[in-house]
Design an enzyme around this catalytic site. Structure first.
Site, mmCIF file in Angstrom:
data_model
loop_
_atom_site.group_PDB
_atom_site.id
_atom_site.type_symbol
_atom_site.label_atom_id
_atom_site.label_comp_id
_atom_site.label_asym_id
_atom_site.label_seq_id
_atom_site.Cartn_x
_atom_site.Cartn_y
_atom_site.Cartn_z
ATOM 1 N N LYS A 1 0.837 -1.215 0.000
ATOM 2 C CA LYS A 1 0.000 0.000 0.000
ATOM 3 C C LYS A 1 0.868 1.259 0.000
ATOM 4 C CE LYS A 1 -1.976 -1.110 3.943
ATOM 5 N NZ LYS A 1 -1.339 -2.412 4.217
ATOM 6 N N ARG B 1 -9.974 1.055 8.400
ATOM 7 C CA ARG B 1 -9.567 -0.316 8.705
ATOM 8 C C ARG B 1 -10.615 -1.079 9.491
ATOM 9 N NH1 ARG B 1 -3.714 0.602 8.604
ATOM 10 N NH2 ARG B 1 -2.633 -1.314 8.981
ATOM 11 N N ARG C 1 11.780 -6.115 4.644
ATOM 12 C CA ARG C 1 11.567 -4.660 4.606
ATOM 13 C C ARG C 1 12.538 -3.966 5.555
ATOM 14 N NH1 ARG C 1 5.770 -2.014 5.516
ATOM 15 N NH2 ARG C 1 5.814 -3.143 7.488
ATOM 16 N N ARG D 1 11.232 -2.136 11.077
ATOM 17 C CA ARG D 1 10.117 -1.606 11.855
ATOM 18 C C ARG D 1 9.865 -2.524 13.047
ATOM 19 N NH1 ARG D 1 5.031 0.119 8.098
ATOM 20 N NH2 ARG D 1 3.858 -1.095 9.626
ATOM 21 N N ARG E 1 -0.872 -9.021 13.123
ATOM 22 C CA ARG E 1 -1.406 -7.996 12.209
ATOM 23 C C ARG E 1 -2.248 -8.650 11.110
ATOM 24 N NH1 ARG E 1 3.997 -5.435 10.611
ATOM 25 N NH2 ARG E 1 2.804 -4.346 9.011
HETATM 26 P P1 AP5 Z 1 4.843 -1.657 1.883
HETATM 27 O O1 AP5 Z 1 4.546 -0.774 0.736
HETATM 28 O O2 AP5 Z 1 5.624 -1.111 3.022
HETATM 29 O O3 AP5 Z 1 3.485 -2.386 2.363
HETATM 30 P P2 AP5 Z 1 2.242 -1.814 3.157
HETATM 31 O O4 AP5 Z 1 1.029 -2.437 2.568
HETATM 32 O O5 AP5 Z 1 2.291 -0.336 3.266
HETATM 33 O O6 AP5 Z 1 2.524 -2.528 4.565
HETATM 34 P P3 AP5 Z 1 2.419 -1.954 6.027
HETATM 35 O O7 AP5 Z 1 3.154 -2.946 6.907
HETATM 36 O O8 AP5 Z 1 2.838 -0.533 6.100
HETATM 37 O O9 AP5 Z 1 0.882 -2.085 6.268
HETATM 38 P P4 AP5 Z 1 0.140 -2.118 7.578
HETATM 39 O O10 AP5 Z 1 -1.236 -1.895 7.121
HETATM 40 O O11 AP5 Z 1 0.373 -3.332 8.408
HETATM 41 O O12 AP5 Z 1 0.859 -0.961 8.446
HETATM 42 P P5 AP5 Z 1 0.525 0.565 8.705
HETATM 43 O O13 AP5 Z 1 1.782 1.308 8.743
HETATM 44 O O14 AP5 Z 1 -0.562 1.032 7.831
HETATM 45 O O15 AP5 Z 1 5.605 -2.955 1.304
HETATM 46 C C1 AP5 Z 1 6.094 -3.963 2.178
HETATM 47 C C2 AP5 Z 1 7.507 -4.378 1.738
HETATM 48 O O16 AP5 Z 1 7.457 -5.026 0.485
HETATM 49 C C3 AP5 Z 1 8.497 -3.210 1.553
HETATM 50 O O17 AP5 Z 1 9.771 -3.650 1.922
HETATM 51 C C4 AP5 Z 1 8.438 -2.915 0.039
HETATM 52 O O18 AP5 Z 1 9.655 -2.359 -0.428
HETATM 53 C C5 AP5 Z 1 8.199 -4.309 -0.519
HETATM 54 N N1 AP5 Z 1 7.371 -4.334 -1.721
HETATM 55 C C6 AP5 Z 1 6.256 -3.579 -1.983
HETATM 56 N N2 AP5 Z 1 5.735 -3.927 -3.179
HETATM 57 C C7 AP5 Z 1 6.525 -4.940 -3.667
HETATM 58 C C8 AP5 Z 1 6.497 -5.725 -4.852
HETATM 59 N N3 AP5 Z 1 5.552 -5.541 -5.799
HETATM 60 N N4 AP5 Z 1 7.458 -6.656 -5.007
HETATM 61 C C9 AP5 Z 1 8.416 -6.845 -4.058
HETATM 62 N N5 AP5 Z 1 8.508 -6.132 -2.931
HETATM 63 C C10 AP5 Z 1 7.567 -5.194 -2.741
HETATM 64 O O19 AP5 Z 1 -0.062 0.473 10.193
HETATM 65 C C11 AP5 Z 1 0.788 0.144 11.267
HETATM 66 C C12 AP5 Z 1 -0.011 0.114 12.558
HETATM 67 O O20 AP5 Z 1 -0.573 1.414 12.827
HETATM 68 C C13 AP5 Z 1 -1.217 -0.840 12.586
HETATM 69 O O21 AP5 Z 1 -0.847 -2.173 12.920
HETATM 70 C C14 AP5 Z 1 -2.089 -0.170 13.657
HETATM 71 O O22 AP5 Z 1 -1.612 -0.462 14.946
HETATM 72 C C15 AP5 Z 1 -1.868 1.312 13.401
HETATM 73 N N6 AP5 Z 1 -2.866 1.864 12.445
HETATM 74 C C16 AP5 Z 1 -2.621 2.428 11.229
HETATM 75 N N7 AP5 Z 1 -3.773 2.799 10.629
HETATM 76 C C17 AP5 Z 1 -4.777 2.473 11.484
HETATM 77 C C18 AP5 Z 1 -6.185 2.577 11.416
HETATM 78 N N8 AP5 Z 1 -6.809 3.078 10.336
HETATM 79 N N9 AP5 Z 1 -6.911 2.119 12.484
HETATM 80 C C19 AP5 Z 1 -6.320 1.616 13.572
HETATM 81 N N10 AP5 Z 1 -4.979 1.462 13.691
HETATM 82 C C20 AP5 Z 1 -4.210 1.893 12.656
HETATM 83 MG MG MG Z 2 2.615 1.027 4.828
#
Ligand code: AP5
Ligand code: MG
Length: 215
Positions: A13, A87, A126, A155, A166
């Site tokens: 994402k 979410r 990552r 992270r 997660r």
């Molecule tokens: P990346 O682009 O980093 O993936 P992502 O989908 O953004 O993954 P996240 O871990 O950030 O998602 P998440 O939803 O768990 O965490 P968030 O920060 O939103 O890609 C992943 C890896 O793969 C990278 O190394 C990238 O380089 C690689 N990659 C990407 N595309 C690729 C491809 N095509 N081929 C190969 N490699 C590739 O949330 C974190 C925490 O915050 C949550 O757990 C929660 O506690 C809190 N939080 C955030 N939003 C909310 C909400 N709305 N409500 C409640 N709690 C929330």
């Molecule tokens: Mg992310």
């Protein structure tokens, strides 16, 4: 254009939202990034969120709602891509109301589908920049050689046990939103496997199609 990018942890994402920012001029609004910044700066929101994030749990809806709505208002309610929000069903309902009140409905919801084994591999490889939060992957998108290696870190929530939690939270709380948006004719499912550029091309073409059919 007002978009949501949706999908399991590690689906890409953030990677794709950042490409949409540079190439389609949509501002990336990532609630995860906002929360991590607040945690780093030890603000009241950051202190409240820390225990949830570290366990891979969701931060309470009321807290995240304010962060997301303020960020959307800062962009004058347009030209953004929401990364990681909504979410939960409650968050989705609030967002629908908020957009209706401002007469700025969401145009499309991109759902990135990626199998669990690919997710686990992506998150274990990552790395992020400790100061800027810039995201890399050791094999597919390695950090530039001129960056001090001490600044390239994992992270905290990318430990295997937290990743498992997660994923479970995603299945229970977030995945049902696919139906919510499907029933509103907003869901565009995109295969998130393959090269970063290939995934972007798929996204770009479904968005072009959507614009053409809605014009
Ligand atoms: P990346 O682009 O980093 O993936 P992502 O989908 O953004 O993954 P996240 O871990 O950030 O998602 P998440 O939803 O768990 O965490 P968030 O920060 O939103 O890609 C992943 C890896 O793969 C990278 O190394 C990238 O380089 C690689 N990659 C990407 N595309 C690729 C491809 N095509 N081929 C190969 N490699 C590739 O949330 C974190 C925490 O915050 C949550 O757990 C929660 O506690 C809190 N939080 C955030 N939003 C909310 C909400 N709305 N409500 C409640 N709690 C929330
Ligand atoms: Mg992310």
């Amino acid at each position: 254009m007002r978009l949501i990018i949706f999908g399991p942890p590690g689906a890409g994402k953030g990677t794709q939202a950042s490409l949409l920012e540079t190439r389609r001029g949509l501002v990336q609004i990532s609630t995860g990034d906002i929360i991590r910044e607040a945690m780093k700066n030890e603000t009241p929101v950051g202190k409240e969120a820390k225990a949830y994030v570290e366990k891979g749990e969701l931060v309470p809806d009321t807290v995240v709602r304010k962060l997301a709505e303020n960020a959307i208002a800062d962009e004058d309610y347009d030209d953004y891509v929401l990364d990681g929000y909504p979410r939960t069903t409650q968050q989705a309902e609030w967002l629908t109301e908020f957009c209706e009140e401002n007469d700025t409905p969401i145009d499309a919801v991109l759902s990135l589908s990626v199998p669990d084994e690919v997710i686990v591999e992506r998150l274990s490889r990552r790395r992020v920049h400790a100061e800027t939060g810039e995201t890399y992957h050791l094999d597919h998108d390695p950090p530039p050689a001129d960056i001090d290696p001490d600044l390239i870190v994992q992270r905290d929530d990318d430990q295997p046990e937290t990743v498992r939690n997660r994923l479970a939270v995603y299945r229970d709380e977030t995945e049902p939103l696919e139906e919510y948006y499907e029933s509103r004719d907003l869901l565009l499912t995109v295969n998130g496997e393959g090269d970063i550029e290939d995934v972007y091309e798929r996204i770009d073409s479904v968005l072009d199609e959507r614009v053409a059919t809605r014009a």
